[in-house]
Design a protein around this motif. Structure first.
Motif, PDB file in Angstrom:
ATOM      1  N   LEU A  36      -6.791  -2.429   5.576  1.00  0.00           N
ATOM      2  CA  LEU A  36      -5.619  -2.006   4.791  1.00  0.00           C
ATOM      3  C   LEU A  36      -4.338  -2.528   5.427  1.00  0.00           C
ATOM      4  CD1 LEU A  36      -4.998   1.596   3.435  1.00  0.00           C
ATOM      5  CD2 LEU A  36      -3.216   0.380   4.673  1.00  0.00           C
ATOM      6  N   LEU A  37      -4.206  -2.358   6.735  1.00  0.00           N
ATOM      7  CA  LEU A  37      -2.999  -2.819   7.420  1.00  0.00           C
ATOM      8  C   LEU A  37      -2.859  -4.337   7.358  1.00  0.00           C
ATOM      9  CD1 LEU A  37      -3.033  -0.447  10.520  1.00  0.00           C
ATOM     10  CD2 LEU A  37      -1.420  -0.393   8.603  1.00  0.00           C
ATOM     11  N   SER A  38      -3.974  -5.045   7.363  1.00  0.00           N
ATOM     12  CA  SER A  38      -3.916  -6.510   7.227  1.00  0.00           C
ATOM     13  C   SER A  38      -3.279  -6.899   5.902  1.00  0.00           C
ATOM     14  CB  SER A  38      -5.329  -7.104   7.305  1.00  0.00           C
ATOM     15  OG  SER A  38      -5.926  -6.874   8.555  1.00  0.00           O
ATOM     16  N   GLU A  39      -3.667  -6.189   4.832  1.00  0.00           N
ATOM     17  CA  GLU A  39      -3.094  -6.512   3.527  1.00  0.00           C
ATOM     18  C   GLU A  39      -1.614  -6.151   3.461  1.00  0.00           C
ATOM     19  OE1 GLU A  39      -6.512  -6.686   0.224  1.00  0.00           O
ATOM     20  OE2 GLU A  39      -5.739  -4.656   0.578  1.00  0.00           O
ATOM     21  N   VAL A  40      -1.229  -5.023   4.040  1.00  0.00           N
ATOM     22  CA  VAL A  40       0.174  -4.623   4.018  1.00  0.00           C
ATOM     23  C   VAL A  40       1.023  -5.607   4.832  1.00  0.00           C
ATOM     24  CG1 VAL A  40       1.819  -2.828   4.672  1.00  0.00           C
ATOM     25  CG2 VAL A  40      -0.358  -2.189   3.606  1.00  0.00           C
ATOM     26  N   ARG A  41       0.532  -6.001   6.010  1.00  0.00           N
ATOM     27  CA  ARG A  41       1.276  -6.973   6.825  1.00  0.00           C
ATOM     28  C   ARG A  41       1.441  -8.296   6.080  1.00  0.00           C
ATOM     29  NH1 ARG A  41      -2.569  -5.623  11.040  1.00  0.00           N
ATOM     30  NH2 ARG A  41      -1.780  -3.888  12.304  1.00  0.00           N
ATOM     31  N   ASN A  42       0.449  -8.651   5.291  1.00  0.00           N
ATOM     32  CA  ASN A  42       0.494  -9.919   4.561  1.00  0.00           C
ATOM     33  C   ASN A  42       1.567  -9.928   3.480  1.00  0.00           C
ATOM     34  OD1 ASN A  42      -0.550 -12.561   4.057  1.00  0.00           O
ATOM     35  ND2 ASN A  42      -1.617 -11.749   2.253  1.00  0.00           N
ATOM     36  N   LEU A  43       2.111  -8.755   3.137  1.00  0.00           N
ATOM     37  CA  LEU A  43       3.180  -8.679   2.139  1.00  0.00           C
ATOM     38  C   LEU A  43       4.565  -8.837   2.759  1.00  0.00           C
ATOM     39  CD1 LEU A  43       1.976  -5.581   0.050  1.00  0.00           C
ATOM     40  CD2 LEU A  43       1.432  -7.994  -0.321  1.00  0.00           C
ATOM     41  N   ASP A  44       4.663  -8.656   4.071  1.00  0.00           N
ATOM     42  CA  ASP A  44       5.972  -8.622   4.730  1.00  0.00           C
ATOM     43  C   ASP A  44       6.793  -9.882   4.444  1.00  0.00           C
ATOM     44  OD1 ASP A  44       6.463  -6.209   5.865  1.00  0.00           O
ATOM     45  OD2 ASP A  44       5.831  -6.742   7.881  1.00  0.00           O
ATOM     46  N   GLY A  45       7.992  -9.667   3.946  1.00  0.00           N
ATOM     47  CA  GLY A  45       8.941 -10.756   3.748  1.00  0.00           C
ATOM     48  C   GLY A  45       8.666 -11.656   2.563  1.00  0.00           C
ATOM     49  N   LYS A  46       7.630 -11.364   1.769  1.00  0.00           N
ATOM     50  CA  LYS A  46       7.234 -12.291   0.704  1.00  0.00           C
ATOM     51  C   LYS A  46       7.844 -11.975  -0.658  1.00  0.00           C
ATOM     52  CE  LYS A  46       2.754 -13.855   2.481  1.00  0.00           C
ATOM     53  NZ  LYS A  46       1.304 -13.969   2.197  1.00  0.00           N
ATOM     54  N   TYR A  47       8.125 -10.706  -0.940  1.00  0.00           N
ATOM     55  CA  TYR A  47       8.459 -10.320  -2.313  1.00  0.00           C
ATOM     56  C   TYR A  47       9.759  -9.546  -2.370  1.00  0.00           C
ATOM     57  CZ  TYR A  47       3.590 -11.597  -2.730  1.00  0.00           C
ATOM     58  OH  TYR A  47       2.410 -12.277  -2.655  1.00  0.00           O
TER      59      TYR A  47
ATOM     60  N   ILE B 264       1.020  12.907 -11.606  1.00  0.00           N
ATOM     61  CA  ILE B 264       0.727  11.723 -10.796  1.00  0.00           C
ATOM     62  C   ILE B 264       0.424  12.149  -9.361  1.00  0.00           C
ATOM     63  CG2 ILE B 264       2.154  10.193 -12.217  1.00  0.00           C
ATOM     64  CD1 ILE B 264       4.340  10.362 -10.097  1.00  0.00           C
ATOM     65  N   THR B 265      -0.294  11.272  -8.670  1.00  0.00           N
ATOM     66  CA  THR B 265      -0.560  11.415  -7.240  1.00  0.00           C
ATOM     67  C   THR B 265       0.050  10.217  -6.525  1.00  0.00           C
ATOM     68  OG1 THR B 265      -2.660  12.536  -7.669  1.00  0.00           O
ATOM     69  CG2 THR B 265      -2.342  11.619  -5.470  1.00  0.00           C
ATOM     70  N   ILE B 266       0.692  10.445  -5.391  1.00  0.00           N
ATOM     71  CA  ILE B 266       1.253   9.361  -4.588  1.00  0.00           C
ATOM     72  C   ILE B 266       0.803   9.572  -3.144  1.00  0.00           C
ATOM     73  CG2 ILE B 266       3.338   8.141  -3.866  1.00  0.00           C
ATOM     74  CD1 ILE B 266       4.764   9.447  -6.281  1.00  0.00           C
ATOM     75  N   ILE B 267       0.319   8.500  -2.510  1.00  0.00           N
ATOM     76  CA  ILE B 267      -0.121   8.554  -1.115  1.00  0.00           C
ATOM     77  C   ILE B 267       0.588   7.447  -0.346  1.00  0.00           C
ATOM     78  CG2 ILE B 267      -2.091   8.505   0.459  1.00  0.00           C
ATOM     79  CD1 ILE B 267      -3.877   9.246  -1.896  1.00  0.00           C
ATOM     80  N   ASP B 268       1.187   7.810   0.769  1.00  0.00           N
ATOM     81  CA  ASP B 268       1.868   6.851   1.646  1.00  0.00           C
ATOM     82  C   ASP B 268       0.892   6.428   2.740  1.00  0.00           C
ATOM     83  OD1 ASP B 268       3.469   5.437   3.427  1.00  0.00           O
ATOM     84  OD2 ASP B 268       5.145   6.849   3.314  1.00  0.00           O
ATOM     85  N   VAL B 269       0.546   5.125   2.748  1.00  0.00           N
ATOM     86  CA  VAL B 269      -0.456   4.611   3.693  1.00  0.00           C
ATOM     87  C   VAL B 269       0.182   3.730   4.765  1.00  0.00           C
ATOM     88  CG1 VAL B 269      -2.322   4.770   2.015  1.00  0.00           C
ATOM     89  CG2 VAL B 269      -0.995   2.648   2.166  1.00  0.00           C
ATOM     90  N   THR B 270       1.480   3.903   5.000  1.00  0.00           N
ATOM     91  CA  THR B 270       2.133   3.116   6.049  1.00  0.00           C
ATOM     92  C   THR B 270       1.381   3.242   7.371  1.00  0.00           C
ATOM     93  OG1 THR B 270       4.283   3.369   4.979  1.00  0.00           O
ATOM     94  CG2 THR B 270       4.276   2.810   7.337  1.00  0.00           C
ATOM     95  N   ASP B 271       0.987   4.458   7.706  1.00  0.00           N
ATOM     96  CA  ASP B 271       0.106   4.710   8.844  1.00  0.00           C
ATOM     97  C   ASP B 271      -1.171   5.337   8.287  1.00  0.00           C
ATOM     98  OD1 ASP B 271      -1.278   5.515  11.076  1.00  0.00           O
ATOM     99  OD2 ASP B 271       0.333   6.738  11.926  1.00  0.00           O
ATOM    100  N   PRO B 272      -2.233   4.550   8.097  1.00  0.00           N
ATOM    101  CA  PRO B 272      -3.436   5.093   7.453  1.00  0.00           C
ATOM    102  C   PRO B 272      -4.122   6.199   8.246  1.00  0.00           C
ATOM    103  CG  PRO B 272      -3.830   2.867   8.264  1.00  0.00           C
ATOM    104  CD  PRO B 272      -2.361   3.121   8.380  1.00  0.00           C
ATOM    105  N   TYR B 273      -3.890   6.258   9.554  1.00  0.00           N
ATOM    106  CA  TYR B 273      -4.463   7.350  10.341  1.00  0.00           C
ATOM    107  C   TYR B 273      -3.695   8.661  10.120  1.00  0.00           C
ATOM    108  CZ  TYR B 273      -7.043   3.737  12.833  1.00  0.00           C
ATOM    109  OH  TYR B 273      -7.868   2.693  13.155  1.00  0.00           O
ATOM    110  N   ASN B 274      -2.461   8.539   9.662  1.00  0.00           N
ATOM    111  CA  ASN B 274      -1.628   9.717   9.410  1.00  0.00           C
ATOM    112  C   ASN B 274      -0.936   9.560   8.055  1.00  0.00           C
ATOM    113  OD1 ASN B 274      -1.747  11.211  12.127  1.00  0.00           O
ATOM    114  ND2 ASN B 274      -1.192   9.128  12.734  1.00  0.00           N
ATOM    115  N   PRO B 275      -1.715   9.561   6.983  1.00  0.00           N
ATOM    116  CA  PRO B 275      -1.122   9.357   5.661  1.00  0.00           C
ATOM    117  C   PRO B 275      -0.324  10.581   5.217  1.00  0.00           C
ATOM    118  CG  PRO B 275      -3.432   9.923   5.444  1.00  0.00           C
ATOM    119  CD  PRO B 275      -3.168   9.769   6.927  1.00  0.00           C
ATOM    120  N   LYS B 276       0.471  10.399   4.187  1.00  0.00           N
ATOM    121  CA  LYS B 276       1.213  11.481   3.550  1.00  0.00           C
ATOM    122  C   LYS B 276       0.895  11.440   2.060  1.00  0.00           C
ATOM    123  CE  LYS B 276       4.895  10.699   6.944  1.00  0.00           C
ATOM    124  NZ  LYS B 276       4.235   9.532   7.556  1.00  0.00           N
TER     125      LYS B 276
END
Length: 575
Positions: A62-73, A134-146
């Protein structure tokens, strides 16, 4: 008709044009629509997803995919470059599976299977056809989601706050439960659904505002049963952390000695590992530092070699693997622009027990050469349960012939249901026999639930349940399905992969016999063939458990899963 619910994932991503040190803003990275999701169902789905992303290898992908978005869009809205509809296919598949499938039983419910559809990540959170919030989940830190729920334009809600919309007495004490056993059982079930989310923080409205700046959000009302107001997380320290700043400065100046000193402080090794991706390319004189940092950061998971984001050459990767003290089962070289397809076989040969290879964000690993390598299937790939790369993760296929994605193993569902008579095909580009045995062991109990009532709510939905079973790695005998490691996004179609024919009216239809010809095997015969190919086999205990499932008989004494002695067209398509 329905009780429609949308679910969204958000994460902190640095927008296009922002400087390298920008901490990033929340934005939506995945969205799905569920036609029948209300009451306890969103709670159970949220719990299943959080269980999955807290597994170390799933979190890493998951973090690999999020890092791959950095600065692109560009930021939310129509700012170019526009983010793709499904920017994180692995994470989106994980998310959708949690919302649509449950292949185990427990306090939070029984087997479950339901349809879903993908939505566009750039959409507004209230743009869908919605009845039940709706449901919203913050996965910035997948070990400690919100997480949070919302209904209409109301405030952020926790699990009890959402459930009380449907069951007014859910917040009462156990003394308030009615006398009838059914009432007691239902309230206990609802409380079981709430319990896993009790200590998961709520998303502050300010983070939601980052993701959808044109909407209005408000924090939750006063504390209910859970102390909701106190469950809102504190502000993030981000780049202000002194160790992070020190590590970044040392990388900018090339001061290896400062990094060595920092790595020996409490938690310093992780800060150094996060920073050394700034070396482009990675310097040879810092390899001792890297190996020391990896030893420290991998104590809990020695079979997982995490080189993500570090710009290592093939020779440097081989040096790390040659000095690794434990057997390597998961190798993460994601977000490394130096890695190319020609490196893969050499790297796998140096770690011959690798089960999953993460190549997400490896910009020099091009789709066509990778698909060609997988199709050729050299011996070094036969221990793999999956390669994580966008070319092998996209299951959003709508027409035959759109993809050249290889198919090495396919589960074919040819059962006839009143509402759905077409077969479905769920396939993997890479597999091991242990993985196949695990998938069938997870899948078959659901098919054996109730053959007399195919309208039973938890009857497996074709094209949904089979990919969910196939996506995971082989597990220990007592390890639950809900905490599995996910190594694939299976390709799910209504036609035979890479095969099609035209009927009299020119319409494309599946033709099973064109693709599946040859000898049929019992389980042990299949495993013998796999052993001859040099593939790793399942344990004897895992085989025994699957054989027990295959031998199950119905009330009339007939086999629930009879052996098909041939693969003829009549046998498969017209049975």
């Amino acid at each position: 008709m329905g009780q429609r619910h949308q679910a969204f994932l958000i994460a902190r991503v640095r927008p296009h044009g922002a400087p390298a040190g920008h901490p990033g803003n929340r934005r939506c990275i995945a969205a799905i629509h569920h036609q029948w999701c209300y009451g306890s169902l969103p709670l159970n789905a949220t719990r299943r997803f959080i269980d999955l992303i807290r597994q170390p290898l799933n979190a890493a992908a998951l973090l690999s995919e999020v890092r791959n978005l950095d600065g692109k869009y560009g930021a939310f809205g129509n700012r170019e470059p526009t983010i793709p509809d499904i920017p994180c296919p692995y994470t989106t598949s994980l998310f959708a599976t949690a919302w649509s499938t449950n292949l185990e039983t427990g306090e939070q419910g029984e087997y479950y299977s339901s349809g879903f559809c993908y939505l566009d990540a750039p959409m507004g959170c209230w743009d869908g056809d919605n009845n039940d919030g709706i449901t919203i989940i913050d996965v910035t830190d997948p070990y400690n989601p919100k997480y949070c729920f919302m209904v209409a334009d109301g405030p952020v809600l926790d699990a009890p706050g959402y459930l009380v919309q449907y069951y007014e007495d859910v917040l009462g004490s156990t003394d308030d439960i009615g006398e009838e056993p059914s009432s007691n059982a239902h309230l206990q079930y609802l409380r079981n659904c709430m319990r896993p989310l009790r200590n998961v923080p709520l998303i502050p409205s300010s983070r939601l505002q980052e993701a959808w700046p044109y909407e209005r959000f408000s924090d939750p009302p006063a504390s209910r049963d859970q102390g909701v107001a106190g469950n809102v997380p504190p502000s993030e320290s981000g780049a202000s952390d002194s160790h992070t700043l020190t590590a970044r400065k040392a990388v900018e100046t090339g001061c290896i000695d400062d990094l060595v000193q920092l790595s020996r402080l409490p938690d310093g090794a992780q800060h150094v590992k996060d920073a050394i991706g700034g070396f482009i390319p990675y310097p040879d004189n810092a390899m001792d530092l890297l190996e020391e940092v990896l030893r420290e950061t991998h104590r809990k998971h020695p079979n997982f070699v995490d080189l993500s984001g570090i710009q290592l050459s093939r020779e440097q990767i081989l040096r790390v693997l040659s000095g690794w003290d434990a057997e390597v089962n998961w190798l993460d070289v994601s977000n490394n622009a130096s890695t190319v397809v020609d490196d893969i076989v050499t790297i796998l040969a140096a770690a011959p027990r690798t089960r999953v290879l993460n190549l997400i964000g490896c910009s020099s690993v091009e789709d066509a050469p990778l698909l060609s390598l997988v199709r050729d299937y050299p011996p070094e790939l036969k221990t793999l349960e999956g390669i994580l790369h966008p070319a092998l993760l996209d299951d959003n296929i709508s027409e035959p012939g759109m993809k050249t994605r290889p198919s090495a193993l396919t589960i074919v569902d040819v059962g006839k249901h009143k509402w759905d008579s077409e077969p479905s095909f769920s396939s993997l580009a890479l597999f091991t026999p242990a993985q196949v045995v695990q998938s069938l062991t997870d899948l078959l109990p659901m098919y054996g639930l109730d053959k007399k009532d195919s309208y039973r709510p938890n009857y497996p939905i074709r094209g949904i349940t089979e990919p969910a079973a196939l996506q995971g790695c082989a597990r220990g005998l007592d390890d639950p399905w809900g905490t599995r490691t996910v190594a694939n996004v299976p390709l799910s179609t209504r036609w035979v992969p890479a095969t099609r024919r035209e009927d009299g009216d020119g319409e494309s239809v599946p033709r099973i016999a064109d693709a599946y010809q040859g000898e049929a095997y019992h389980l042990k015969g299949f495993l013998e063939c796999m052993a001859q190919e040099g593939r790793p086999l399942p344990t004897a205990a895992a085989v025994d458990r699957l054989e027990g499932l295959l031998d199950v008989k119905d009330e009339g004494g007939h086999a629930m899963f009879p052996f098909l002695s041939d693969l003829s067209l009549d046998r498969l398509e017209n049975n």
